[in-house]
Design a protein around this motif. Structure first.
Motif, PDB file in Angstrom:
ATOM      1  N   THR A  27      68.311  15.288  76.219  1.00 11.98           N
ATOM      2  CA  THR A  27      68.598  14.053  75.471  1.00 11.98           C
ATOM      3  C   THR A  27      69.053  12.890  76.342  1.00 11.98           C
ATOM      4  O   THR A  27      69.172  11.770  75.854  1.00 11.98           O
ATOM      5  CB  THR A  27      69.677  14.306  74.396  1.00 11.98           C
ATOM      6  OG1 THR A  27      70.846  14.800  75.043  1.00 11.98           O
ATOM      7  CG2 THR A  27      69.179  15.328  73.373  1.00 11.98           C
ATOM      8  N   ASN A  28      69.347  13.157  77.627  1.00 16.66           N
ATOM      9  CA  ASN A  28      69.688  12.019  78.490  1.00 16.66           C
ATOM     10  C   ASN A  28      69.171  12.253  79.908  1.00 16.66           C
ATOM     11  O   ASN A  28      68.630  13.324  80.218  1.00 16.66           O
ATOM     12  CB  ASN A  28      71.195  11.724  78.476  1.00 16.66           C
ATOM     13  CG  ASN A  28      72.016  12.852  79.076  1.00 16.66           C
ATOM     14  OD1 ASN A  28      71.545  13.603  79.932  1.00 16.66           O
ATOM     15  ND2 ASN A  28      73.259  12.973  78.624  1.00 16.66           N
ATOM     16  N   ARG A  51      71.530  14.638  97.043  1.00 12.77           N
ATOM     17  CA  ARG A  51      70.749  13.501  97.550  1.00 12.77           C
ATOM     18  C   ARG A  51      70.895  12.273  96.657  1.00 12.77           C
ATOM     19  O   ARG A  51      71.071  12.404  95.456  1.00 12.77           O
ATOM     20  CB  ARG A  51      69.263  13.861  97.600  1.00 12.77           C
ATOM     21  CG  ARG A  51      68.884  14.807  98.723  1.00 12.77           C
ATOM     22  CD  ARG A  51      67.409  15.149  98.574  1.00 12.77           C
ATOM     23  NE  ARG A  51      66.878  15.938  99.668  1.00 12.77           N
ATOM     24  CZ  ARG A  51      66.353  15.414 100.761  1.00 12.77           C
ATOM     25  NH1 ARG A  51      66.293  14.105 100.912  1.00 12.77           N
ATOM     26  NH2 ARG A  51      65.877  16.197 101.707  1.00 12.77           N
ATOM     27  N   PRO A  52      70.762  11.080  97.271  1.00 14.37           N
ATOM     28  CA  PRO A  52      70.803   9.876  96.451  1.00 14.37           C
ATOM     29  C   PRO A  52      69.467   9.699  95.718  1.00 14.37           C
ATOM     30  O   PRO A  52      68.424   9.559  96.350  1.00 14.37           O
ATOM     31  CB  PRO A  52      71.018   8.754  97.472  1.00 14.37           C
ATOM     32  CG  PRO A  52      70.449   9.278  98.750  1.00 14.37           C
ATOM     33  CD  PRO A  52      70.602  10.782  98.711  1.00 14.37           C
ATOM     34  N   VAL A  53      69.501   9.774  94.403  1.00 14.72           N
ATOM     35  CA  VAL A  53      68.309   9.567  93.577  1.00 14.72           C
ATOM     36  C   VAL A  53      68.662   8.525  92.524  1.00 14.72           C
ATOM     37  O   VAL A  53      69.698   8.644  91.859  1.00 14.72           O
ATOM     38  CB  VAL A  53      67.861  10.870  92.873  1.00 14.72           C
ATOM     39  CG1 VAL A  53      66.703  10.596  91.913  1.00 14.72           C
ATOM     40  CG2 VAL A  53      67.463  11.930  93.899  1.00 14.72           C
ATOM     41  N   ARG A  54      67.841   7.508  92.402  1.00 16.95           N
ATOM     42  CA  ARG A  54      68.062   6.498  91.362  1.00 16.95           C
ATOM     43  C   ARG A  54      67.064   6.728  90.241  1.00 16.95           C
ATOM     44  O   ARG A  54      65.955   7.195  90.482  1.00 16.95           O
ATOM     45  CB  ARG A  54      67.928   5.090  91.930  1.00 16.95           C
ATOM     46  CG  ARG A  54      68.869   4.865  93.099  1.00 16.95           C
ATOM     47  CD  ARG A  54      68.985   3.412  93.461  1.00 16.95           C
ATOM     48  NE  ARG A  54      69.784   2.693  92.470  1.00 16.95           N
ATOM     49  CZ  ARG A  54      69.993   1.377  92.505  1.00 16.95           C
ATOM     50  NH1 ARG A  54      69.430   0.648  93.443  1.00 16.95           N
ATOM     51  NH2 ARG A  54      70.740   0.796  91.588  1.00 16.95           N
ATOM     52  N   MET A  55      67.482   6.400  89.022  1.00 16.88           N
ATOM     53  CA  MET A  55      66.615   6.617  87.869  1.00 16.88           C
ATOM     54  C   MET A  55      66.465   5.341  87.059  1.00 16.88           C
ATOM     55  O   MET A  55      67.417   4.579  86.887  1.00 16.88           O
ATOM     56  CB  MET A  55      67.174   7.748  86.997  1.00 16.88           C
ATOM     57  CG  MET A  55      67.230   9.091  87.741  1.00 16.88           C
ATOM     58  SD  MET A  55      67.850  10.459  86.715  1.00 16.88           S
ATOM     59  CE  MET A  55      66.422  10.790  85.678  1.00 16.88           C
ATOM     60  N   ALA A  56      65.236   5.128  86.579  1.00 15.16           N
ATOM     61  CA  ALA A  56      64.972   3.988  85.695  1.00 15.16           C
ATOM     62  C   ALA A  56      64.422   4.531  84.387  1.00 15.16           C
ATOM     63  O   ALA A  56      63.631   5.477  84.369  1.00 15.16           O
ATOM     64  CB  ALA A  56      63.966   3.039  86.333  1.00 15.16           C
ATOM     65  N   LEU A  57      64.872   3.931  83.287  1.00 10.47           N
ATOM     66  CA  LEU A  57      64.387   4.286  81.954  1.00 10.47           C
ATOM     67  C   LEU A  57      63.646   3.077  81.401  1.00 10.47           C
ATOM     68  O   LEU A  57      64.234   1.998  81.278  1.00 10.47           O
ATOM     69  CB  LEU A  57      65.572   4.661  81.053  1.00 10.47           C
ATOM     70  CG  LEU A  57      65.252   4.948  79.587  1.00 10.47           C
ATOM     71  CD1 LEU A  57      64.316   6.142  79.449  1.00 10.47           C
ATOM     72  CD2 LEU A  57      66.539   5.188  78.807  1.00 10.47           C
ATOM     73  N   LEU A  61      66.817   0.026  85.668  1.00  9.03           N
ATOM     74  CA  LEU A  61      67.726   0.958  86.334  1.00  9.03           C
ATOM     75  C   LEU A  61      68.808   1.378  85.351  1.00  9.03           C
ATOM     76  O   LEU A  61      69.354   0.537  84.636  1.00  9.03           O
ATOM     77  CB  LEU A  61      68.388   0.273  87.534  1.00  9.03           C
ATOM     78  CG  LEU A  61      67.540   0.172  88.795  1.00  9.03           C
ATOM     79  CD1 LEU A  61      68.234  -0.746  89.802  1.00  9.03           C
ATOM     80  CD2 LEU A  61      67.309   1.546  89.407  1.00  9.03           C
ATOM     81  N   CYS A  62      69.095   2.686  85.304  1.00  4.60           N
ATOM     82  CA  CYS A  62      70.051   3.180  84.318  1.00  4.60           C
ATOM     83  C   CYS A  62      71.010   4.187  84.921  1.00  4.60           C
ATOM     84  O   CYS A  62      70.695   4.870  85.889  1.00  4.60           O
ATOM     85  CB  CYS A  62      69.312   3.886  83.177  1.00  4.60           C
ATOM     86  SG  CYS A  62      68.601   2.743  82.002  1.00  4.60           S
ATOM     87  N   GLU A  63      72.172   4.290  84.313  1.00  8.27           N
ATOM     88  CA  GLU A  63      73.069   5.393  84.602  1.00  8.27           C
ATOM     89  C   GLU A  63      72.453   6.645  83.974  1.00  8.27           C
ATOM     90  O   GLU A  63      71.672   6.562  83.023  1.00  8.27           O
ATOM     91  CB  GLU A  63      74.443   5.139  83.976  1.00  8.27           C
ATOM     92  CG  GLU A  63      75.148   3.897  84.512  1.00  8.27           C
ATOM     93  CD  GLU A  63      75.455   3.990  85.999  1.00  8.27           C
ATOM     94  OE1 GLU A  63      75.819   5.085  86.461  1.00  8.27           O
ATOM     95  OE2 GLU A  63      75.308   2.966  86.689  1.00  8.27           O
TER      96      GLU A  63
END
Lengths: 83, 160
Positions: A27-28, A51-57, A61-63
Motif C-alpha cells: 500500500t505504500n 544504498r541510497p535509492v530515491r523513489m518517485a510516484l 519525488l516522494c517519501e
C-alpha cells in the motif's frame, strides 16, 4: 493492483530493464521497495536499504510513506547528478 | 501551469544551444527587464575523462524543473526564466545546462539563477555517466550539493 515500475541509470543497468508491469498488494512505497528487495538477486543487492535509492510516484519525488494506487507509475533511481 | 506566457520555459534536448540567442529571446519585448543573469554548465575534462553521457526521466524532468520555476517565482521578483538541459552523449567542453533569469534589478536575477541551479542539481532526474581511462562509471552525488540547497532553507537529501 497493477502498477508500472521504472528504473534509471545504475539501477536500470543492474536490473537489466528500464520498465516492467508489477502486481502488488502493498500500500505504500516503503512496502513496495521491501517487496522488490525480497525478489532477491540484483533487486536485493541494488535496492538494499544500505544504498541510497530515491523513489518517485507518478513523476513526483516522494517519501516512502506515500500511498500507492491502481495504475501508479513508480520509479526507483540513484541520487540525481545533473547540472 | 499558471505561469504567464512563455517567459518561463524548459527544454530538454540533445542538441547544443546558443546562449546569446537564448538571452536575446528571453528579454525581447520586455522593456521592464534591467538585468539578465545566466549560468552555463560545461563538461569538465581532466581525471582521464574522455566523454560523458546524460540520462534523464522524460516527463518527470520537465515537470520537476517547472515546479522549481514556480517555487523560484514565489521567492524572487523574476520577469522570465529559461532552462535548457542537454541529454545524450557529450564531449569535454560541451555545454550541458543553461539557467537564465531576467528581472528589473540584478539582485533578484543573481539569486534566482543560483537557486534554480542548486535545486536542479539535487532534485531534477538527470544522471551523468563518465567514460574515463579506467572505464565507464556513474557519477556519485555530492553532499555539498545538498548543502547548497539547504542554504535556501530547503532540507531535501539527495546524496544519501
Amino acid at each position: 493492483m497493477n502498477i508500472t515500475l521504472r528504473y534509471f541509470a545504475s539501477i536500470r543497468e543492474a536490473l537489466g530493464t528500464g520498465s516492467e508491469t508489477w502486481h502488488t498488494e502493498t500500500t505504500n512505497l516503503a512496502a513496495l521497495r521491501d517487496e522488490l528487495i525480497a525478489r532477491g538477486g540484483a533487486y536485493a543487492e541494488r535496492l538494499s536499504r544500505e544504498r541510497p535509492v530515491r523513489m518517485a510516484l507518478n513523476q513526483d519525488l516522494c517519501e516512502e510513506s506515500a500511498a500507492l494506487s491502481e495504475g501508479a507509475e513508480v520509479a526507483l533511481f540513484p541520487p540525481v547528478t545533473g547540472g | 501551469m499558471n505561469q504567464p506566457s512563455n517567459r518561463f520555459s524548459v527544454s530538454i534536448q540533445t542538441q547544443d544551444f546558443d546562449v546569446s540567442a537564448e538571452l536575446a529571446a528571453l528579454r525581447a519585448d520586455q522593456p521592464g527587464v534591467g538585468a539578465v543573469c545566466s549560468f552555463v554548465g560545461t563538461v569538465r575534462g581532466g581525471h582521464g575523462l574522455s566523454r560523458m553521457a546524460l540520462e534523464h526521466y522524460p516527463g518527470m524532468t520537465e515537470r520537476s524543473i517547472e515546479a522549481m520555476m514556480q517555487e523560484a517565482q514565489q521567492r524572487f521578483d523574476m520577469q522570465g526564466a529559461r532552462v535548457i538541459h542537454r541529454v545524450g552523449d557529450l564531449a569535454i567542453g560541451d555545454q550541458i545546462v543553461l539557467v537564465a533569469v531576467t528581472s528589473a534589478h540584478r539582485g533578484q536575477s543573481f539569486q534566482a539563477c543560483e537557486f534554480l541551479m542548486d535545486y536542479l542539481k539535487t532534485q531534477a532526474p538527470f544522471w551523468k555517466k563518465e567514460t574515463t581511462d579506467s572505464g565507464a562509471h556513474w557519477v556519485d552525488a555530492r553532499s555539498s550539493d545538498d548543502a547548497a540547497l539547504a542554504r535556501w532553507g530547503i532540507q531535501k537529501t539527495n546524496s544519501k
